[in-house]
Design a protein around this motif. Structure first.
Motif, PDB file in Angstrom:
ATOM      1  N   ASP A 203      67.707  62.725  44.908  1.00  0.00           N
ATOM      2  CA  ASP A 203      68.597  63.842  45.205  1.00  0.00           C
ATOM      3  C   ASP A 203      67.914  65.146  44.844  1.00  0.00           C
ATOM      4  OD1 ASP A 203      70.826  65.181  46.054  1.00  0.00           O
ATOM      5  OD2 ASP A 203      72.236  64.163  44.728  1.00  0.00           O
ATOM      6  N   PHE A 204      68.670  66.248  45.000  1.00  0.00           N
ATOM      7  CA  PHE A 204      68.194  67.592  44.729  1.00  0.00           C
ATOM      8  C   PHE A 204      68.694  68.103  43.386  1.00  0.00           C
ATOM      9  CE2 PHE A 204      67.915  68.479  49.492  1.00  0.00           C
ATOM     10  CZ  PHE A 204      66.531  68.514  49.495  1.00  0.00           C
ATOM     11  N   GLU A 205      67.970  69.080  42.843  1.00  0.00           N
ATOM     12  CA  GLU A 205      68.442  69.898  41.733  1.00  0.00           C
ATOM     13  C   GLU A 205      68.573  71.326  42.256  1.00  0.00           C
ATOM     14  OE1 GLU A 205      65.206  69.508  39.045  1.00  0.00           O
ATOM     15  OE2 GLU A 205      65.851  67.586  38.236  1.00  0.00           O
ATOM     16  N   GLY A 206      69.694  71.990  41.955  1.00  0.00           N
ATOM     17  CA  GLY A 206      69.858  73.354  42.430  1.00  0.00           C
ATOM     18  C   GLY A 206      71.321  73.738  42.523  1.00  0.00           C
ATOM     19  N   ARG A 207      71.599  74.775  43.303  1.00  0.00           N
ATOM     20  CA  ARG A 207      72.966  75.293  43.396  1.00  0.00           C
ATOM     21  C   ARG A 207      73.333  75.615  44.835  1.00  0.00           C
ATOM     22  NH1 ARG A 207      72.038  81.600  41.876  1.00  0.00           N
ATOM     23  NH2 ARG A 207      74.191  81.832  42.552  1.00  0.00           N
ATOM     24  N   VAL A 208      74.627  75.442  45.124  1.00  0.00           N
ATOM     25  CA  VAL A 208      75.199  75.807  46.412  1.00  0.00           C
ATOM     26  C   VAL A 208      75.764  77.220  46.294  1.00  0.00           C
ATOM     27  CG1 VAL A 208      76.979  75.270  48.105  1.00  0.00           C
ATOM     28  CG2 VAL A 208      75.757  73.414  46.967  1.00  0.00           C
ATOM     29  N   PHE A 209      75.511  78.057  47.292  1.00  0.00           N
ATOM     30  CA  PHE A 209      76.049  79.417  47.298  1.00  0.00           C
ATOM     31  C   PHE A 209      77.344  79.431  48.106  1.00  0.00           C
ATOM     32  CE2 PHE A 209      71.761  79.976  46.013  1.00  0.00           C
ATOM     33  CZ  PHE A 209      71.767  81.079  45.178  1.00  0.00           C
ATOM     34  N   GLU A 210      78.386  79.946  47.486  1.00  0.00           N
ATOM     35  CA  GLU A 210      79.707  79.902  48.096  1.00  0.00           C
ATOM     36  C   GLU A 210      79.866  81.048  49.080  1.00  0.00           C
ATOM     37  OE1 GLU A 210      82.642  79.716  45.032  1.00  0.00           O
ATOM     38  OE2 GLU A 210      82.120  77.662  44.473  1.00  0.00           O
ATOM     39  N   ASP A 211      79.354  80.832  50.269  1.00  0.00           N
ATOM     40  CA  ASP A 211      79.474  81.806  51.341  1.00  0.00           C
ATOM     41  C   ASP A 211      79.239  81.094  52.663  1.00  0.00           C
ATOM     42  OD1 ASP A 211      79.859  84.262  52.593  1.00  0.00           O
ATOM     43  OD2 ASP A 211      78.615  85.322  51.141  1.00  0.00           O
ATOM     44  N   ASN A 212      79.698  81.696  53.736  1.00  0.00           N
ATOM     45  CA  ASN A 212      79.487  81.168  55.075  1.00  0.00           C
ATOM     46  C   ASN A 212      78.862  82.257  55.940  1.00  0.00           C
ATOM     47  OD1 ASN A 212      81.052  78.405  55.275  1.00  0.00           O
ATOM     48  ND2 ASN A 212      82.414  79.795  54.162  1.00  0.00           N
ATOM     49  N   PHE A 213      77.987  81.836  56.832  1.00  0.00           N
ATOM     50  CA  PHE A 213      77.338  82.763  57.749  1.00  0.00           C
ATOM     51  C   PHE A 213      77.441  82.212  59.169  1.00  0.00           C
ATOM     52  CE2 PHE A 213      75.573  83.624  53.658  1.00  0.00           C
ATOM     53  CZ  PHE A 213      75.318  84.983  53.638  1.00  0.00           C
ATOM     54  N   LEU A 214      77.774  83.103  60.080  1.00  0.00           N
ATOM     55  CA  LEU A 214      77.875  82.749  61.493  1.00  0.00           C
ATOM     56  C   LEU A 214      76.593  83.166  62.206  1.00  0.00           C
ATOM     57  CD1 LEU A 214      79.494  82.024  64.146  1.00  0.00           C
ATOM     58  CD2 LEU A 214      80.175  84.442  64.179  1.00  0.00           C
ATOM     59  N   ILE A 215      75.996  82.249  62.931  1.00  0.00           N
ATOM     60  CA  ILE A 215      74.877  82.558  63.821  1.00  0.00           C
ATOM     61  C   ILE A 215      75.416  82.609  65.243  1.00  0.00           C
ATOM     62  CG2 ILE A 215      72.703  81.756  64.812  1.00  0.00           C
ATOM     63  CD1 ILE A 215      72.136  80.279  62.248  1.00  0.00           C
ATOM     64  N   ALA A 216      75.050  83.665  65.955  1.00  0.00           N
ATOM     65  CA  ALA A 216      75.371  83.758  67.377  1.00  0.00           C
ATOM     66  C   ALA A 216      74.106  84.147  68.128  1.00  0.00           C
ATOM     67  CB  ALA A 216      76.485  84.775  67.627  1.00  0.00           C
ATOM     68  N   ASP A 217      73.597  83.223  68.933  1.00  0.00           N
ATOM     69  CA  ASP A 217      72.528  83.564  69.871  1.00  0.00           C
ATOM     70  C   ASP A 217      73.189  84.053  71.152  1.00  0.00           C
ATOM     71  OD1 ASP A 217      70.585  82.786  68.120  1.00  0.00           O
ATOM     72  OD2 ASP A 217      70.043  80.943  69.172  1.00  0.00           O
ATOM     73  N   ILE A 218      72.829  85.259  71.576  1.00  0.00           N
ATOM     74  CA  ILE A 218      73.418  85.807  72.791  1.00  0.00           C
ATOM     75  C   ILE A 218      72.302  86.242  73.732  1.00  0.00           C
ATOM     76  CG2 ILE A 218      75.475  86.604  71.555  1.00  0.00           C
ATOM     77  CD1 ILE A 218      74.351  89.478  71.852  1.00  0.00           C
ATOM     78  N   LYS A 219      72.579  86.185  75.019  1.00  0.00           N
ATOM     79  CA  LYS A 219      71.648  86.679  76.024  1.00  0.00           C
ATOM     80  C   LYS A 219      72.195  87.981  76.570  1.00  0.00           C
ATOM     81  CE  LYS A 219      68.624  85.074  79.670  1.00  0.00           C
ATOM     82  NZ  LYS A 219      68.072  83.871  80.318  1.00  0.00           N
ATOM     83  N   MET A 220      71.366  89.018  76.507  1.00  0.00           N
ATOM     84  CA  MET A 220      71.814  90.323  76.981  1.00  0.00           C
ATOM     85  C   MET A 220      70.607  91.181  77.330  1.00  0.00           C
ATOM     86  SD  MET A 220      72.877  92.472  73.558  1.00  0.00           S
ATOM     87  CE  MET A 220      71.736  92.665  72.181  1.00  0.00           C
ATOM     88  N   LYS A 221      70.834  92.184  78.163  1.00  0.00           N
ATOM     89  CA  LYS A 221      69.847  93.220  78.453  1.00  0.00           C
ATOM     90  C   LYS A 221      70.254  94.438  77.632  1.00  0.00           C
ATOM     91  CE  LYS A 221      67.638  91.147  81.963  1.00  0.00           C
ATOM     92  NZ  LYS A 221      66.177  90.891  82.035  1.00  0.00           N
ATOM     93  N   ALA A 222      69.438  94.775  76.655  1.00  0.00           N
ATOM     94  CA  ALA A 222      69.775  95.914  75.789  1.00  0.00           C
ATOM     95  C   ALA A 222      68.494  96.608  75.351  1.00  0.00           C
ATOM     96  CB  ALA A 222      70.571  95.448  74.572  1.00  0.00           C
ATOM     97  N   ASP A 223      68.584  97.906  75.229  1.00  0.00           N
ATOM     98  CA  ASP A 223      67.427  98.711  74.848  1.00  0.00           C
ATOM     99  C   ASP A 223      67.389  98.897  73.334  1.00  0.00           C
ATOM    100  OD1 ASP A 223      65.150 100.174  75.186  1.00  0.00           O
ATOM    101  OD2 ASP A 223      66.203 102.074  75.513  1.00  0.00           O
ATOM    102  N   PHE A 224      67.530  97.789  72.596  1.00  0.00           N
ATOM    103  CA  PHE A 224      67.439  97.842  71.143  1.00  0.00           C
ATOM    104  C   PHE A 224      65.972  97.687  70.732  1.00  0.00           C
ATOM    105  CE2 PHE A 224      71.949  95.864  70.785  1.00  0.00           C
ATOM    106  CZ  PHE A 224      72.514  97.100  71.060  1.00  0.00           C
TER     107      PHE A 224
END
Length: 542
Positions: A203-224
């Motif tokens: 098993d592992f030794e360590g800690r879980v971080f209590e947070d959630n993150f959303l990933i969104a891959d999007i396709k777009m034409k943008a001048d960023f």
């Protein structure tokens, strides 16, 4: 029957029945690799190029969907250069060096990850993980055609293993039923959930971080701009953070911090994600959702990366937060370290102690990554009011006070590990030599009159002689040694002298097959070189 756990983006190694499945007794292979992601395939390519027969077992027939690891660092690209697959990665990838940090809508500072010239590869490229894996597999196919002893078996799922004194026995399930095979050495590259690790009761030794993150891959034409853009407390995600990266094919990666107590099903609804995306990029910009996911993370490691004849690499051995791009990049450094050591033992008769150094060096690297990754996570997700107060104070200062900039932690980005405490290093014998290339360091690149330095070093032990002569008929037990001689006439910009000589007029470097410095001197000394090679192979100390 082999279960389907995820949808594949590219079908690269469809199932084919092999002779091992009908063999009356299990066939023995020098190296078996469990897991066909970038780490497992990278190791197979490295071993195959060195003439070490290896078999990759993967429970699917190709690479999974989604961008996942997208930021590949300069050191990873240099490793892939040595493996022969970096050019298509850089050609396809989005090159970037500049990062910007915002608070609310204001830019509080920016940074350049490669502020000096004279490197073949950029600081980072953004490239979806399926492409990265595809380019490795395509190079494997080219090497197979040239005779490299690499075999990839898709839809071969390891269901059990047993360690013997001198090998490992594996039970493997396939669409045609189960079979057994044996391995002199087994390398588990089977990801964060590692069935191999579970089968061995580890098993592992360590800690879980209590947070959630959303990933969104999007396709777009943008001048960023083609930059890393990170926000603290933006108007479109109040009280949280967000990240924007450009990828190839007009695809953009958006990360939204969501907090801990969320309704995951509700947050993954396309209409909810589209609402978040529009608030970030602007309601007037059209886009298409390509791939979405919500993740939590932990910073953790196995206690030992070697267990007898079984080794663990990549996420199977250690995990970090995604901020800082230390996951896949750290895994590529794992196999860069392990590959040459397995080859030295299997092909050249080096001692078993060399394999122990894999754990010593890469656990050291993993702990460095975990330290930096945990600090990032604590800055992004403060654990208590004191941490929150510190973060807010730093963000208040950074816009106008340069001293506060190093304290802003939106992800300390991946850098190569220097093995300062490795027993494979010899004592530094180059007085006032540049610290960046001290023993244990990954070699810095430098422009030459014809090309770049790292392209000259190859993947064997190399004696690099700068502005001095060395014999070309060097021999050492259990090692092949190449010689590269460079004069000051080959240093058009002075970068080589700055990075490798310092105050000296000459230098001799002993470079390991993974292009880390093993030893260095002012002039050639035959006995010192012989002793340092022996030490770098895990033998008697120099």
């Amino acid at each position: 029957m082999v279960a389907v756990r995820y949808q594949t983006a590219f079908k690269l190694y469809p199932y084919e029945k092999v002779a091992d499945q009908d063999a009356p007794t299990p066939k023995r292979h020098p190296v078996v690799i469990v897991g066909g992601g970038p780490i497992g395939m990278g190791l197979a390519l490295d071993l195959g190029k060195k003439g070490v027969p290896c078999v990759v077992l993967d429970d699917h027939d190709g690479v999974g969907m989604g961008s996942r690891a997208i930021c590949f660092a300069k050191r990873t690209l240099e490793i892939c250069d040595r493996l022969g697959c970096a050019d298509p990665m850089v050609d396809k990838g989005v090159v970037w060096n500049i990062g910007r940090v915002y608070r609310d809508e204001r830019e509080v500072y920016n940074f350049n990850l490669l502020p000096e010239d004279g490197h073949k590869r950029p600081a980072f490229i953004n490239l979806q993980q399926p492409y990265f894996e595809q380019f490795i597999v395509e190079e494997i196919r080219r090497q197979q055609a040239a005779g490299a002893p690499i075999e990839i078996r898709g839809q071969n799922c390891v269901t059990a293993l047993e360690q013997k004194a001198d090998h490992v026995v594996l039970d493997v399930d396939t669409p045609d039923g189960p079979y057994q095979l044996e391995a002199d050495y087994l390398v588990a590259c089977d990801g964060a959930s590692s069935p191999t690790r579970a089968m061995m009761g580890l098993d592992f030794e360590g800690r879980v971080f209590e947070d959630n993150f959303l990933i969104a891959d999007i396709k777009m034409k943008a001048d960023f701009p083609t930059e890393r853009r990170f926000w603290f407390d933006p108007p479109f995600n109040r009280g949280e953070t967000a990240l924007l990266h450009k990828q190839p094919d007009d695809v953009w990666r958006l990360d939204f911090q969501l907090g801990w107590d969320i309704d995951r099903a509700a947050e993954l609804k396309p209409e909810r994600i589209s609402e978040r995306v529009s608030a970030m990029i602007g309601a007037d910009i059209e886009f298409e959702l390509v791939w979405t996911s919500i993740y939590t993370f932990r910073c953790c490691t196995m206690e030992e990366y070697r267990h007898g004849r079984v080794f663990f690499a990549g996420d199977a051995a250690h995990q970090v937060s995604p901020f800082g791009a230390r996951g896949a990049n750290g895994g590529m450094q794992d196999i860069d370290n392990l590959g040459w050591k397995l080859a030295a033992v299997i092909n050249d008769g080096a001692g078993d102690a060399l394999l122990d150094s894999y754990h010593d060096e890469r656990k050291y690297g993993a702990m460095e990554n975990i330290k930096n990754s945990s600090r990032t996570a604590d800055f992004l997700t403060p654990r208590n009011p004191a941490h929150t107060l510190f973060r807010d104070a730093v963000l208040d200062l950074v816009e106008h006070q340069d001293f506060a900039r190093p304290l802003v932690n939106s992800g300390r980005l991946s850098e190569p590990c220097t093995f300062d405490v490795s027993t494979l290093n010899s004592e530094d014998a180059l007085p006032n030599g540049p610290a960046r290339n001290r023993p244990g360091s990954a070699c810095s690149d430098a422009p030459l009159t014809d090309g770049y330095l790292l392209d000259q070093l190859g993947d064997r032990f190399t004696l690099l002689a700068i502005n001095t002569d060395v014999p070309h008929d060097l021999t050492a037990p259990n090692a092949q040694i190449d010689v590269v001689e460079i004069s000051m006439n080959d240093d058009p910009t002075g970068a080589l002298a700055e990075r490798y000589l310092g105050e000296n007029t000459s230098a001799v470097y002993l470079i390991r097959p993974d292009q880390h410095v093993a030893a260095r001197w002012v002039k050639f000394d035959a006995d010192a070189v012989k002793n340092s090679v022996q030490r770098a192979l895990g033998g008697i100390r120099a």
